[in-house]
Write an enzyme that holds these catalytic residues in place. Sequence first.
Site, PDB file in Angstrom:
ATOM      1  N   ASP A 135       0.751  -1.328  -0.048  1.00  0.00           N
ATOM      2  CA  ASP A 135      -0.156   0.201   0.007  1.00  0.00           C
ATOM      3  C   ASP A 135       0.829   1.284   0.239  1.00  0.00           C
ATOM      4  O   ASP A 135       0.204   2.423   0.075  1.00  0.00           O
ATOM      5  CB  ASP A 135      -0.999   0.054   1.266  1.00  0.00           C
ATOM      6  CG  ASP A 135      -2.012  -1.061   1.253  1.00  0.00           C
ATOM      7  OD1 ASP A 135      -2.553  -1.495   0.163  1.00  0.00           O
ATOM      8  OD2 ASP A 135      -2.322  -1.733   2.423  1.00  0.00           O
ATOM      9  N   LEU A 136       2.061   1.274  -0.108  1.00  0.00           N
ATOM     10  CA  LEU A 136       2.968   2.511   0.465  1.00  0.00           C
ATOM     11  C   LEU A 136       3.955   2.705  -0.979  1.00  0.00           C
ATOM     12  O   LEU A 136       5.174   2.817  -0.897  1.00  0.00           O
ATOM     13  CB  LEU A 136       3.967   2.332   1.444  1.00  0.00           C
ATOM     14  CG  LEU A 136       3.174   2.045   2.533  1.00  0.00           C
ATOM     15  CD1 LEU A 136       3.816   1.639   3.706  1.00  0.00           C
ATOM     16  CD2 LEU A 136       2.276   3.430   3.018  1.00  0.00           C
TER      17      LEU A 136
END
Length: 137
Positions: free
Chosen positions: A4-5
């Site tokens: 997610d990063l």
Amino acid sequence: MHRDLKPDNILFREEESDDCVIADFGLGEFESEKQYLFNRCGTPGYVAPEVANLKNSNERYTIACDMFSVGVIFHMMALRRAPFEGRSYNQVLIKNRNCQIDFSEPQYKRLPESWLDLMKRLLSRDPKTRITAAEAL
């Protein structure tokens, strides 16, 4: 890096363009507000350590936290990788909270000296020594 990063949060105006846009000001506020809408908010890996480490809801942080996030984006554009990588959300958050960046690694030595200096000043752990927008320009 946690799934997610990823650095794909940086947008470009056109597919083969260098003209980037910083987006997602959904939690943004003006510094002059007397009370924050959110005492602590931000994305691990991008947020300034003083925000990530905030323990007391009466404590205030300054717009210097935005310059740290600019430093993260600059890091990602210069090196094509995030400054705080990990296999999980918690690994990224811990590195981010501690501002664990080893500028002696070989990847940093390949950068122009002026870029490295700007990056270090933007990503300073201490908001009082962090460079301002005017100084960065």
